[in-house]
Design an enzyme around this catalytic site. Structure first.
Site, PDB file in Angstrom:
ATOM      1  N   ASP A 158      21.451  94.343 -25.829  1.00 25.44           N
ATOM      2  CA  ASP A 158      22.825  94.541 -25.890  1.00 25.44           C
ATOM      3  C   ASP A 158      23.482  93.702 -26.916  1.00 25.44           C
ATOM      4  O   ASP A 158      24.709  93.527 -27.073  1.00 25.44           O
ATOM      5  CB  ASP A 158      23.312  94.197 -24.465  1.00 25.44           C
ATOM      6  CG  ASP A 158      23.776  95.208 -23.824  1.00 25.44           C
ATOM      7  OD1 ASP A 158      23.566  96.303 -24.276  1.00 25.44           O
ATOM      8  OD2 ASP A 158      24.669  95.109 -22.759  1.00 25.44           O
ATOM      9  N   ASP A 321      22.607  92.190  -9.149  1.00 22.21           N
ATOM     10  CA  ASP A 321      21.339  92.083  -8.460  1.00 22.21           C
ATOM     11  C   ASP A 321      21.432  91.939  -6.921  1.00 22.21           C
ATOM     12  O   ASP A 321      21.087  92.873  -6.268  1.00 22.21           O
ATOM     13  CB  ASP A 321      20.560  90.802  -8.867  1.00 22.21           C
ATOM     14  CG  ASP A 321      21.387  89.493  -8.919  1.00 22.21           C
ATOM     15  OD1 ASP A 321      22.459  89.707  -8.704  1.00 22.21           O
ATOM     16  OD2 ASP A 321      21.180  88.536  -9.602  1.00 22.21           O
TER      17      ASP A 321
END
Length: 792
Positions: A158, A321
């Site tokens: 990224d 997560d």
């Protein structure tokens, strides 16, 4: 049911203060006997049940008998706030005991044939990490014990997106394009696949979902950029998916090579369990029993079919997560937790980075609580709702921690009675409750958390996390994902830029202790309650003092974190090969033990280049030799310890280095087990008091440290080995005959070297032998100087 009802009736019976004290002391004695002489699941439940009864007796008394009169609204209001803080702590205590009463220990997964193993995609999401860190993680992922044709490693970058490569700032755009080109070439050399995307949408969750769009494996493995897996990672985990078709997650613990700021600045990394070990070694196992262990962002395997059903990784909050696990558990999928350290990662080095990381965790869990309340989530079983609720409400801790820190000052400075009780009642109820609480926590977590260390971590975070909590409460969708900085360089002692509030709180508590002592000793009408409150404030002062020690940041001893290992290899220097034992390794250097009676002071020789070839672990393919430079040698009894540095590693060298450093997962387990020694309440209290008393002195000293100026390093040429160092002003020394053929007596080791010289030169290894001779000559000179009287 009848037993529970009878217990509650007994619990609610009013008793005198003396009887309450006797009951609490009897419970303590019984618990101590159970602890010392009995062991097993039944003993564990009896121990925790007896302690819980004392805690409930305290809470009943606290609610019904200690609040100030409503006629005094100021005292009543502050008293109610203090009570709410205590009720929160008791709630967290009981929920944690329910979850962790009997943690589950999983058996190893079945071993499948290579042909039956699923296709695995490994995702390594990256943003701004150093290429060396990424090379190590990618190389370690590639060397995992798994059929190569069924393993694809992806670098999800990224930091090189089209959006960044087209940044309006020319320098940033050029840096992004250079990063993309460099990492693409690195992946090609290491056998990994490079992938980026157009825009940086939805942070890490968006990056992972972009990986899902291009990958096709049945199992997805996620490693943070600085989480390198050990070779056995997949062998220890992937087999669970064959046992349960509804299994969506296999999570493993996060283990770290470097200390966090608390461990480094208080020097506990080598002897105290890390803060996260209580969560990974106890809490996650407890959650696993109730199908509640959750995805922790890295070191985990996820089933592709489950992710597809949920629309990929969840990205509404900044803790993708836990949110992803929350969604899949509510859809009826199951999870497994494997309590084995199978990766080695990096923690934030500075206090500022540590607080930044915890602020993100805190805000993310609050976002899930507010936007997806587990109590209202359909599909979760009641115990799963409790499990997720405990994980989310835990992050309320800054509020009660600060309440307990400042509450005694209200009585000391303003004489507010926010806790109405006599000294006898305080001892019979409060003091025994505190001791019982400590006993239960030490019984359950003693190997993984020292006494009062939780209070220290919570206070350090609490001063700054309060702001993070307020930001989420005001705007639940506003917080954005921020990458935690890792690998910061700490080359000198200094105070953290976050230290000012900690000094202010310490000064306030210190003034509180002084005022409490003066009022108790000299002010008429002050009761013994001031003594009790003063002791409470003194404990807070110790906590604040230990926190000042954390703010006083010590320089790093190692530039790159290392791992103690036990591997064998062959060191080649000057054309001669020698068997060595590799004892410690980092991405920068390693330490090897040479099986020879040699010693060096590390001076008087030029660095020598060579190669280190490591014996592969069972089943691993031999890797190439690592280029090394012999920097220094020191003596440890009859062996020579050599420091070998790695310079200008090529991409293929990272494969060999990963095989050396991450070939054996037992190395990390041995390191963790050495630290897991039970710390009893007395010794833990004394250690905590030591920090609280002495660390403020070090922090104050750091206030006056001057910022070091960068200076040019002057390389001093090595002195000739046949000319001993002479102190200034000393009379000239007579020349000393040293080395081969010298008249002076030499050691047996030197004699052996003398005999070996000519054959060695014939084999083309004269440089190696000459270096060893220099080591021995240096030792002889050092011993001779030590025997001489110092010059007048």
């Amino acid at each position: 049911m009848a037993t529970t009802a009878a217990g509650l009736v007994l619990l609610s019976q009013p008793v005198s203060t003396q009887n309450q004290l006797a009951m609490s002391l009897a419970a303590m004695a019984t618990m101590l006997l159970l602890w010392l002489f009995l062991d097993g699941p039944r003993t564990r439940f009896v121990f925790l049940a007896m302690g819980s009864l004392v805690v409930l007796r305290y809470i009943l008394w606290r609610v019904t008998s200690t609040l100030p009169s409503a006629g005094d609204p100021v005292s009543f209001g502050f008293g109610l706030v203090l009570l709410v803080g205590e009720l929160y702590c008791v709630f967290i205590l009981f929920v944690s005991l329910i979850i962790n009463a009997e943690p589950l220990r999983r058996r190893p997964p079945p071993v499948a044939r290579a042909a039956d193993l699923p296709q695995v995609d490994v995702f390594v999401p990256s943003y701004n990490e150093d290429a060396g860190i990424l090379a190590m993680t990618l190389a370690a992922a590639r060397q995992m014990n798994y059929p190569p044709e069924k393993l694809t490693v992806w670098l999800l970058d990224d930091g090189g997106t089209d959006q960044k490569c087209a940044d309006a700032d020319p320098e940033k755009a050029a840096a992004a394009r250079a990063r993309r080109a460099h990492l693409r070439a690195l992946c090609a050399d290491l056998g990994a696949r490079y992938l980026t995307r157009e825009r940086n949408l939805h942070a890490k969750a968006g990056n992972l979902n972009n990986g899902l769009a291009h990958a096709s494996g049945e199992i997805v493995v996620v490693f943070d950029a600085d989480h390198a897996p050990f070779r056995s990672f997949l062998r220890e985990t992937v087999g669970y998916f064959a046992e349960d078709p509804r299994l969506f997650l296999v999570q493993t613990p996060h283990a770290f090579l470097n200390p966090d700021p608390v461990e480094r600045n208080l020097r506990t990394f080598e002897r105290m369990p890390s803060e996260n070990e209580m969560f990974y070694a106890v809490t996650q196992r407890g959650l696993d029993k109730w199908n509640g262990s959750f995805f922790c962002g890295s070191a985990a395997l996820l089933r592709r079919a489950a992710l597809d059903e949920a629309g990929g990784f969840s990205g509404i909050t900044i803790t993708e997560d836990c949110e992803t696990a929350f969604e899949l558990h509510s859809r009826g999928w199951t999870s497994v937790y494997v309590d084995k350290p199978l990766i080695a990662g990096l923690q934030p080095d500075t206090l500022a980075d540590f607080i930044g990381q915890r602020s993100r965790w805190c805000q993310g869990m609050f976002q899930i609580l507010m936007l997806k309340n587990p109590l209202l989530q359909r599909g979760l079983k009641p115990i799963q709702k409790v499990a997720y609720l405990s994980s989310m409400t835990f992050w309320f801790f800054p509020a009660p921690r600060l309440i307990f820190m400042f509450a005694p000052l209200l009585h000391i400075f303003f004489d507010l009675k926010i806790f109405v009780a006599s000294v006898d009642e305080s001892i019979a109820y409060t003091a025994t409750y505190i001791v019982i609480n400590l006993m239960m926590q030490n019984y359950v977590y003693g190997k993984f958390r020292w006494p009062f260390v939780s209070e220290l971590y919570e206070y350090i975070q609490g001063l700054y996390l309060s702001k993070a909590i307020a930001a989420v409460v005001l705007s639940p969708r506003r917080p954005t994902f921020k990458v935690t900085n890792k690998g910061s360089s700490l080359d000198h002692d200094h105070l953290s830029p976050l230290s000012l509030p900690f000094f202010a709180v310490y000064a306030l508590l210190l003034a509180g202790c002084g005022v409490a002592a003066w009022r108790y000793l000299f002010e008429p009408g002050v009761t013994n309650l001031m003594l009790v409150v003063g002791l409470w404030n003194f404990f807070n002062l110790l906590t604040a003092g230990a926190a000042l020690g954390v703010c006083a940041e010590r320089r790093q001893v190692e530039r790159t974190p290392s791992l103690p290992i036990d591997r064998r290899g062959v060191l080649t220097l000057g054309g001669r090969a020698v068997d060595v034992a590799v004892e410690r390794v980092s991405v920068e250097a390693c330490t090897v033990r040479v099986p020879a009676a040699l010693l060096t002071t590390g001076a008087g020789h030029r660095p020598m280049g060579g190669a280190l070839t490591v014996v592969p672990v069972d089943g691993a393919r031999p890797a190439g030799a690592l280029p090394v430079t012999l920097d220094q040698v020191s003596r440890q009894r009859d062996d020579a310890l050599c420091r070998l540095s790695f310079h200008a590693l090529r991409p293929q060298d990272y494969t060999a280095l990963a095989g050396l450093m991450y070939g054996d997962a037992e190395a990390m387990r041995r390191f963790q087990m050495r630290r897991r020694r039970h710390k009893d309440i007395l010794s833990g209290t004394l250690q905590f008091a030591w920090w609280g008393l002495l660390e403020p002195l070090r922090a104050i000293r750091y206030v006056f440290l001057k910022e070091p100026r960068p200076a040019a390093i002057e390389r001093v040429p090595a002195l000739p080995l046949d000319e001993p160092v002479q102190p200034a002003g000393a009379p000239p020394l007579a020349p000393e005959p040293v080395g081969i053929g010298a008249a002076a007596p030499v050691s047996e080791a030197a004699a052996d070297l003398t005999l070996a010289r000519e054959p060695a030169e014939a084999d083309g290894s004269s440089d190696w032998v000459r270096l060893m001779l220099e080591f021995e000559n240096e030792r002889l000179l050092a011993g001779e100087r030590a025997r001489r009287p110092s010059p007048a």
